[in-house]
Design a protein around this motif. Structure first.
Motif, PDB file in Angstrom:
ATOM      1  N   LEU A  27       0.833  -1.202   0.000  1.00  0.00           N
ATOM      2  CA  LEU A  27       0.000   0.000   0.000  1.00  0.00           C
ATOM      3  C   LEU A  27       0.868   1.253   0.000  1.00  0.00           C
ATOM      4  CD1 LEU A  27      -3.100  -0.358   2.390  1.00  0.00           C
ATOM      5  CD2 LEU A  27      -3.109   0.433   0.031  1.00  0.00           C
ATOM      6  N   SER A  28       1.880   1.255   0.856  1.00  0.00           N
ATOM      7  CA  SER A  28       2.792   2.399   0.940  1.00  0.00           C
ATOM      8  C   SER A  28       3.427   2.694  -0.406  1.00  0.00           C
ATOM      9  CB  SER A  28       3.899   2.135   1.963  1.00  0.00           C
ATOM     10  OG  SER A  28       3.468   2.401   3.267  1.00  0.00           O
ATOM     11  N   GLU A  29       3.859   1.657  -1.091  1.00  0.00           N
ATOM     12  CA  GLU A  29       4.534   1.852  -2.372  1.00  0.00           C
ATOM     13  C   GLU A  29       3.613   2.567  -3.357  1.00  0.00           C
ATOM     14  OE1 GLU A  29       7.523   1.712  -5.282  1.00  0.00           O
ATOM     15  OE2 GLU A  29       7.573   1.502  -3.097  1.00  0.00           O
ATOM     16  N   GLY A  30       2.346   2.193  -3.375  1.00  0.00           N
ATOM     17  CA  GLY A  30       1.400   2.870  -4.250  1.00  0.00           C
ATOM     18  C   GLY A  30       1.239   4.329  -3.886  1.00  0.00           C
ATOM     19  N   PHE A  31       1.199   4.631  -2.586  1.00  0.00           N
ATOM     20  CA  PHE A  31       1.066   6.021  -2.157  1.00  0.00           C
ATOM     21  C   PHE A  31       2.357   6.798  -2.407  1.00  0.00           C
ATOM     22  CE2 PHE A  31      -2.866   4.638  -0.470  1.00  0.00           C
ATOM     23  CZ  PHE A  31      -3.613   5.769  -0.178  1.00  0.00           C
ATOM     24  N   PHE A  32       3.511   6.148  -2.214  1.00  0.00           N
ATOM     25  CA  PHE A  32       4.794   6.759  -2.595  1.00  0.00           C
ATOM     26  C   PHE A  32       4.758   7.168  -4.070  1.00  0.00           C
ATOM     27  CE2 PHE A  32       7.571   4.861   0.900  1.00  0.00           C
ATOM     28  CZ  PHE A  32       8.111   6.079   1.292  1.00  0.00           C
ATOM     29  N   GLN A  33       4.386   6.210  -4.918  1.00  0.00           N
ATOM     30  CA  GLN A  33       4.402   6.453  -6.356  1.00  0.00           C
ATOM     31  C   GLN A  33       3.417   7.555  -6.766  1.00  0.00           C
ATOM     32  OE1 GLN A  33       3.996   2.815  -8.614  1.00  0.00           O
ATOM     33  NE2 GLN A  33       5.603   1.767  -7.487  1.00  0.00           N
ATOM     34  N   ALA A  34       2.362   7.728  -5.981  1.00  0.00           N
ATOM     35  CA  ALA A  34       1.371   8.766  -6.274  1.00  0.00           C
ATOM     36  C   ALA A  34       1.779  10.130  -5.723  1.00  0.00           C
ATOM     37  CB  ALA A  34       0.013   8.356  -5.715  1.00  0.00           C
ATOM     38  N   GLY A  35       2.947  10.197  -5.066  1.00  0.00           N
ATOM     39  CA  GLY A  35       3.455  11.477  -4.594  1.00  0.00           C
ATOM     40  C   GLY A  35       3.219  11.786  -3.131  1.00  0.00           C
ATOM     41  N   PHE A  36       2.673  10.838  -2.368  1.00  0.00           N
ATOM     42  CA  PHE A  36       2.510  11.029  -0.929  1.00  0.00           C
ATOM     43  C   PHE A  36       3.840  10.783  -0.215  1.00  0.00           C
ATOM     44  CE2 PHE A  36      -1.771  10.391  -2.320  1.00  0.00           C
ATOM     45  CZ  PHE A  36      -2.633  10.889  -1.352  1.00  0.00           C
ATOM     46  N   ASN A  37       3.957  11.335   0.981  1.00  0.00           N
ATOM     47  CA  ASN A  37       5.136  11.100   1.804  1.00  0.00           C
ATOM     48  C   ASN A  37       4.737  10.488   3.141  1.00  0.00           C
ATOM     49  OD1 ASN A  37       7.667  11.835   0.541  1.00  0.00           O
ATOM     50  ND2 ASN A  37       6.817  13.894   0.382  1.00  0.00           N
ATOM     51  N   PRO A  38       5.558   9.588   3.670  1.00  0.00           N
ATOM     52  CA  PRO A  38       5.180   8.882   4.898  1.00  0.00           C
ATOM     53  C   PRO A  38       5.546   9.637   6.168  1.00  0.00           C
ATOM     54  CG  PRO A  38       7.245   8.014   4.096  1.00  0.00           C
ATOM     55  CD  PRO A  38       6.815   9.060   3.099  1.00  0.00           C
ATOM     56  N   ILE A  39       4.635   9.631   7.102  1.00  0.00           N
ATOM     57  CA  ILE A  39       4.965  10.061   8.461  1.00  0.00           C
ATOM     58  C   ILE A  39       5.522   8.863   9.219  1.00  0.00           C
ATOM     59  CG2 ILE A  39       4.004  10.858  10.655  1.00  0.00           C
ATOM     60  CD1 ILE A  39       1.879  12.350   8.973  1.00  0.00           C
ATOM     61  N   ALA A  40       4.849   7.717   9.093  1.00  0.00           N
ATOM     62  CA  ALA A  40       5.304   6.515   9.801  1.00  0.00           C
ATOM     63  C   ALA A  40       4.698   5.271   9.179  1.00  0.00           C
ATOM     64  CB  ALA A  40       4.919   6.590  11.278  1.00  0.00           C
ATOM     65  N   HIS A  41       5.456   4.169   9.280  1.00  0.00           N
ATOM     66  CA  HIS A  41       4.952   2.834   8.986  1.00  0.00           C
ATOM     67  C   HIS A  41       5.028   2.048  10.293  1.00  0.00           C
ATOM     68  CE1 HIS A  41       7.011   4.279   5.306  1.00  0.00           C
ATOM     69  NE2 HIS A  41       6.044   3.675   4.654  1.00  0.00           N
TER      70      HIS A  41
END
Length: 427
Positions: A27-41
């Motif tokens: 899921l994270s990878e898809g959001f990364f690719q869409a331009g989102f940035n992570p606060i935490a996993h």
């Protein structure tokens, strides 16, 4: 605060997310690719957490035009410690390796609050993730340590309450909750009713639909429940995802990789980038700079290889092999009335294969490579490709742990499509 780090806040219109029960980060990878940035996993499994750290290192190095270091690590030219000597601590600390429970949540919240404060983030845009699905999956329960526990007493049923605790504390604008279709009918439907009641009680409108990964151009039939929620009083809504099937076939994901013998590893491409399929290029599963990793096959024994050959021959005739009809000398199970399709070929000539499962960590009988000349179960890299993980995605841990991480993941291509629709609403 460094200006060269990955930014974990709403800068320049960039959106952020927290990933719960993150696994390897599909899921994270898809959001990364869409331009989102992570606060935490947040992830309890140590190997999966290391995979998340390595992927965070990839994105940091990519942002700073230093991917040569990452490729050196993939090739085994530098150690993991040497790789991470170039990665700031504030990138790695976004991966929180912890089990979620009422006892551990205060400590997890404290770590996330520190990140928010240091990076001057005032709002969480999206929370994504889904509790382990095995509690609601007949296949998953049959293969887990909880198989003898009645479903209604399975402690994993209550993990959704941890999810709602995060919603209560961080009040994201929207959330994405993913799980198996069995969630709808578990415990006579009570599990889903309790879940949706909790989600609404903490201030969210929700909608849900069963989504098939194949409708997101993934070459795999993988049906999952996707619940999307938004704060009450806002004008957000459940996106209408356009169903797009690819015109590629499963072989387009596999045939550029070098042949591998059972029990062997051959981290190489058979075809050059120019020769590989359009599907791989268009979806950035393979790029010109990539190297092959994890192209390792399990050491199938002679009996299994004989059965695999029969299964591949049957597939090429348009048939399926049934366990009860195998020659007696090839049978090892007394039960011949159920699970008759325990040997199954990945459908190379079809537009989508059957669902990739974490059971790959146990054996490969359900995922036989369609090439009769190779006659083996699929490799870790082939499983990753079926899930649409890019070739530059490096998994940490043993071979079995890598298979498990891949089988449990949301296909990144599907996740990206979901992320892009949510991004349209939030921006």
């Amino acid at each position: 605060m460094r200006i060269d780090k990955i930014m974990f806040k709403n800068e320049n219109g960039q959106l952020n997310f927290i990933d719960l029960f993150a696994g390897a980060g599909g899921l994270s990878e898809g959001f990364f690719q869409a331009g989102f940035n992570p606060i935490a996993h947040v992830e309890m499994n140590k190997s999966a957490s290391k995979t998340l750290e390595t992927r965070s290192a990839y994105y940091y190095l990519k942002k700073n035009n230093e991917l040569d270091l990452y490729y050196q690590y993939e090739r085994g030219q530098i150690t993991r410690d040497e790789l991470f000597s170039h990665i700031p601590d504030d990138v790695i600390k976004t991966v929180i390796n912890a089990e979620m429970s009422p006892d551990t949540l205060p400590g997890i919240f404290e770590q996330i609050d520190t990140i928010l404060k240091e990076d001057k983030v005032s709002d969480v845009d999206v929370i994504i993730g889904g509790p382990p699905c095995q509690a609601y999956s007949l296949v998953g329960r049959a293969q887990s340590s909880h198989m003898l526990t009645p479903m209604e007493e399975d402690p994993r049923n209550e993990l959704y309450k941890m999810y709602t605790r995060f919603l209560t504390k961080y009040q994201p604008k929207m959330f994405v909750f993913e799980n198996v279709a069995g969630l709808l009918t578990a415990r006579g439907g009570d599990a889903f009713k309790n879940l949706t009641a909790h989600l609404k009680r903490v201030g969210y409108e929700i909608d849900f639909k069963e989504q098939n990964a194949a409708d997101f151009r993934v070459l795999q039939k993988r049906k999952r429940i996707i619940i999307i929620g938004w704060r009450k009083g806002t004008d957000h809504f459940y996106p209408e995802f356009e169903k797009i099937r690819s015109n590629a076939i499963v072989y387009d994901l596999l045939d550029d990789l070098a042949p591998v013998e059972r029990g062997q590893e051959n981290d190489a491409y058979r075809l050059t980038y120019d020769q590989c399929s359009a599907y791989l290029k268009e979806n950035n599963i393979r790029t010109e700079e990539d190297v092959v990793t994890h192209h390792i096959a399990r050491p199938n024994n002679d009996r299994d290889v004989t059965i695999y050959g029969m299964a591949i021959d049957a597939y090429n005739r348009g048939e399926k092999i049934s366990y009860d009809r195998l020659p007696d000398e090839l049978k090892t199970h007394r039960n011949q009335t159920s699970f008759k399709d325990r040997f199954k070929v990945v459908e190379g000539n079809d537009e989508a294969c059957h669902t990739v499962l974490a059971h790959l960590a146990k054996d490969g009988h359900y995922f036989i490579h369609p090439d009769r000349a190779q006659c083996r179960s699929i490799t870790v890299r082939e499983a990753a490709r079926l899930q649409t993980f890019p070739d530059n995605f490096f998994f940490e841990g043993s071979r079995g742990e890598k298979f498990k991480q891949i089988g449990n993941a949301v296909p990144p291509m599907m996740a990206k499509a979901i992320a892009e629709e949510i991004k349209k609403q939030l921006l």
